[in-house]
Structures are given as structure tokens and as C-alpha cells.
Design a protein around this motif. Sequence first.
Motif, PDB file in Angstrom:
ATOM      1  N   ARG A 185       0.828  -1.207   0.000  1.00 44.65           N
ATOM      2  CA  ARG A 185       0.000   0.000   0.000  1.00 44.65           C
ATOM      3  C   ARG A 185       0.868   1.265   0.000  1.00 44.65           C
ATOM      4  O   ARG A 185       0.548   2.247  -0.661  1.00 44.65           O
ATOM      5  CB  ARG A 185      -0.914   0.023   1.225  1.00 44.65           C
ATOM      6  N   GLN A 186       1.968   1.224   0.747  1.00 42.65           N
ATOM      7  CA  GLN A 186       2.839   2.394   0.790  1.00 42.65           C
ATOM      8  C   GLN A 186       3.430   2.675  -0.593  1.00 42.65           C
ATOM      9  O   GLN A 186       3.518   3.833  -1.021  1.00 42.65           O
ATOM     10  CB  GLN A 186       3.955   2.207   1.808  1.00 42.65           C
ATOM     11  N   ALA A 187       3.828   1.615  -1.294  1.00 42.88           N
ATOM     12  CA  ALA A 187       4.375   1.790  -2.644  1.00 42.88           C
ATOM     13  C   ALA A 187       3.337   2.402  -3.578  1.00 42.88           C
ATOM     14  O   ALA A 187       3.652   3.275  -4.400  1.00 42.88           O
ATOM     15  CB  ALA A 187       4.851   0.446  -3.186  1.00 42.88           C
ATOM     16  N   GLU A 188       2.081   1.971  -3.460  1.00 46.28           N
ATOM     17  CA  GLU A 188       1.013   2.529  -4.297  1.00 46.28           C
ATOM     18  C   GLU A 188       0.794   4.007  -4.002  1.00 46.28           C
ATOM     19  O   GLU A 188       0.649   4.827  -4.919  1.00 46.28           O
ATOM     20  CB  GLU A 188      -0.283   1.755  -4.048  1.00 46.28           C
ATOM     21  N   HIS A 189       0.784   4.360  -2.730  1.00 43.23           N
ATOM     22  CA  HIS A 189       0.543   5.751  -2.362  1.00 43.23           C
ATOM     23  C   HIS A 189       1.740   6.631  -2.709  1.00 43.23           C
ATOM     24  O   HIS A 189       1.573   7.824  -2.973  1.00 43.23           O
ATOM     25  CB  HIS A 189       0.202   5.849  -0.871  1.00 43.23           C
ATOM     26  N   ARG A 190       2.937   6.063  -2.707  1.00 45.24           N
ATOM     27  CA  ARG A 190       4.112   6.828  -3.140  1.00 45.24           C
ATOM     28  C   ARG A 190       3.972   7.202  -4.621  1.00 45.24           C
ATOM     29  O   ARG A 190       4.216   8.341  -5.019  1.00 45.24           O
ATOM     30  CB  ARG A 190       5.388   6.028  -2.907  1.00 45.24           C
ATOM     31  N   ALA A 191       3.590   6.229  -5.430  1.00 44.29           N
ATOM     32  CA  ALA A 191       3.404   6.500  -6.851  1.00 44.29           C
ATOM     33  C   ALA A 191       2.273   7.499  -7.070  1.00 44.29           C
ATOM     34  O   ALA A 191       2.347   8.365  -7.948  1.00 44.29           O
ATOM     35  CB  ALA A 191       3.120   5.192  -7.593  1.00 44.29           C
ATOM     36  N   ASP A 192       1.238   7.399  -6.259  1.00 48.08           N
ATOM     37  CA  ASP A 192       0.094   8.299  -6.387  1.00 48.08           C
ATOM     38  C   ASP A 192       0.472   9.742  -6.040  1.00 48.08           C
ATOM     39  O   ASP A 192       0.007  10.692  -6.673  1.00 48.08           O
ATOM     40  CB  ASP A 192      -1.042   7.827  -5.477  1.00 48.08           C
ATOM     41  N   LEU A 193       1.331   9.904  -5.043  1.00 45.72           N
ATOM     42  CA  LEU A 193       1.711  11.253  -4.620  1.00 45.72           C
ATOM     43  C   LEU A 193       2.469  11.999  -5.710  1.00 45.72           C
ATOM     44  O   LEU A 193       2.443  13.227  -5.752  1.00 45.72           O
ATOM     45  CB  LEU A 193       2.558  11.180  -3.345  1.00 45.72           C
ATOM     46  N   TRP A 194       3.131  11.274  -6.590  1.00 40.07           N
ATOM     47  CA  TRP A 194       3.839  11.899  -7.714  1.00 40.07           C
ATOM     48  C   TRP A 194       2.920  12.866  -8.454  1.00 40.07           C
ATOM     49  O   TRP A 194       3.322  13.972  -8.837  1.00 40.07           O
ATOM     50  CB  TRP A 194       4.322  10.816  -8.679  1.00 40.07           C
ATOM     51  N   ASN A 195       1.666  12.453  -8.667  1.00 38.16           N
ATOM     52  CA  ASN A 195       0.722  13.273  -9.417  1.00 38.16           C
ATOM     53  C   ASN A 195       0.492  14.626  -8.756  1.00 38.16           C
ATOM     54  O   ASN A 195       0.295  15.643  -9.432  1.00 38.16           O
ATOM     55  CB  ASN A 195      -0.607  12.526  -9.556  1.00 38.16           C
ATOM     56  N   TYR A 196       0.544  14.655  -7.430  1.00 39.06           N
ATOM     57  CA  TYR A 196       0.296  15.912  -6.721  1.00 39.06           C
ATOM     58  C   TYR A 196       1.484  16.860  -6.817  1.00 39.06           C
ATOM     59  O   TYR A 196       1.313  18.076  -6.878  1.00 39.06           O
ATOM     60  CB  TYR A 196      -0.103  15.618  -5.268  1.00 39.06           C
ATOM     61  N   PHE A 197       2.679  16.296  -6.849  1.00 36.49           N
ATOM     62  CA  PHE A 197       3.839  17.148  -7.087  1.00 36.49           C
ATOM     63  C   PHE A 197       3.814  17.690  -8.510  1.00 36.49           C
ATOM     64  O   PHE A 197       4.105  18.870  -8.740  1.00 36.49           O
ATOM     65  CB  PHE A 197       5.135  16.368  -6.823  1.00 36.49           C
TER      66      PHE A 197
END
Length: 243
Positions: A185-197
Motif C-alpha cells: 500500500r505504501q508503494a502505491e501511495h508513493r506512486a500516487d503522490l507523484w501526481n500531486y507534485f
Amino acid sequence: MERTVNGLAARVPGPRREPYKGSFVYRYVEKTVHQALVQKLARLVSGLHAARLLLETGFLQEQAALQRILDEITEDVSFLSFSIILGNSEPSHKNYLDYFYQEEFDPNDVIVSSKERAMVPRKKIRAYLDRCLNGPKGSSKNLDASKTVSKAYSGFVHAASPQIMDMYGGVPPQFQMRGMHGTERQAEHRADLWNYFYRGIVAFSLVAKAFGDEELFVSIRNFEAEFLRETGSGYQSNEWPQE
């Protein structure tokens, strides 16, 4: 981003000390759209820092809830910026600024009481952005996508059951209440946060344009292109699992 916020803040009339219940608070007394943009960017950068810290410690539910806030901040930045860039300010923009600058509490009340705060409906903001990007008729596909993303992250904000169950697992299975560090789950949310940056960078470029600073705008767009080359492909993070 922090340097850019500080640079843009220096271009608008600065906050003043305003008396408040025997002390003072800082306020932008002119209440301009450019001052609003500076404030929104400051909160955007703070939110990105906070989301990254939550991610690194595995508090993914809280990270996702914060991303819902970042969604609305980037929409607000675009909403205000396009009204300047395109010169098509509508009554909803004036209403937005009136509501944005409205004080939460009445300083003259002996008993502190919250004021009613109106808001420009989110669907009106999204419809305006859709027209700016896709023409007068807009695109229902883009609006539907925005609504879907917003609804998904609302589940984290309001603690809906499907989102809460994302924090259930392990051996033996139980609620992971001290974060989910090291999990898939942490890996998924890390990839997801990229979009916000990435969207944060785009928001900064729009504000540079709204300030009429073409040199800053080009510089940010160049950084955006470099960011994409180094970290993403197809407008998403390289960290998403590859099929």
C-alpha cells in the motif's frame, strides 16, 4: 517552490498587523486575487511537505485525506489564474474572493462565535475550468473524471468503510494503526503522490502567467519537462508497478 512563493509574495502588498482581541493577526488588507494566489501556493507547498512526511511514516489514510485538500487547492489556483490569464472573470470569481477573505470569527463579539461561510460550489469551479480547457461546451468526460477522483478521496476524509479497510491486514490480520510502512500500500501511495507534485508544478506555472512573468513561466515549464523526463512517463510516476 518555496523560493517562488517568497518571490511572488514580495510582489504584492504585504500582510499588515490588524488588532484582534487585545493582540494582533496578520492580514492582507487589500484582498486582491494575486494575494490570494500567493496564499494558496503557500498552503500547497506546506501540504506537499506534509503528504510526503505522512507517506514516509506509512500513514497512508491521512496522506490520502490530505490529497483531497490538495486537489481543491490546485483547482482553486487554476480557477483564479485563468480568470486573469484569459481575462474572463465571472461573478463567481468575485464571490470566491469575498468568501476566501471572510473572517471566521467576529472580533467584536464577547463570546467567540463562528460566522456562516458561503462557498462557490465545487461543481461550478470545475465547470469553469472545463470550459477554459475544452471550449464553451466543455467535456463531460473530464468533469466525470474529476468527480470520480474527488469521491474516492472523500472516502478517506470522511472515513468510509472501503477506505478504512485498506489499513486492515498483516499476520494475523488486524487494523494497522501505527502506519503501513514497508507495505505494498505504501508503494502505491508513493506512486500516487507523484501526481500531486506534478500538478503543483503546473499550478505554479499558471500563477507565474497570472503575474505576467514570462521568464518565470518558461523556467517553471522547463522544470516541469525535466521532472517528467526524470520521474514519469505517460503523465504518471515511474514507480507504478509495470505490467
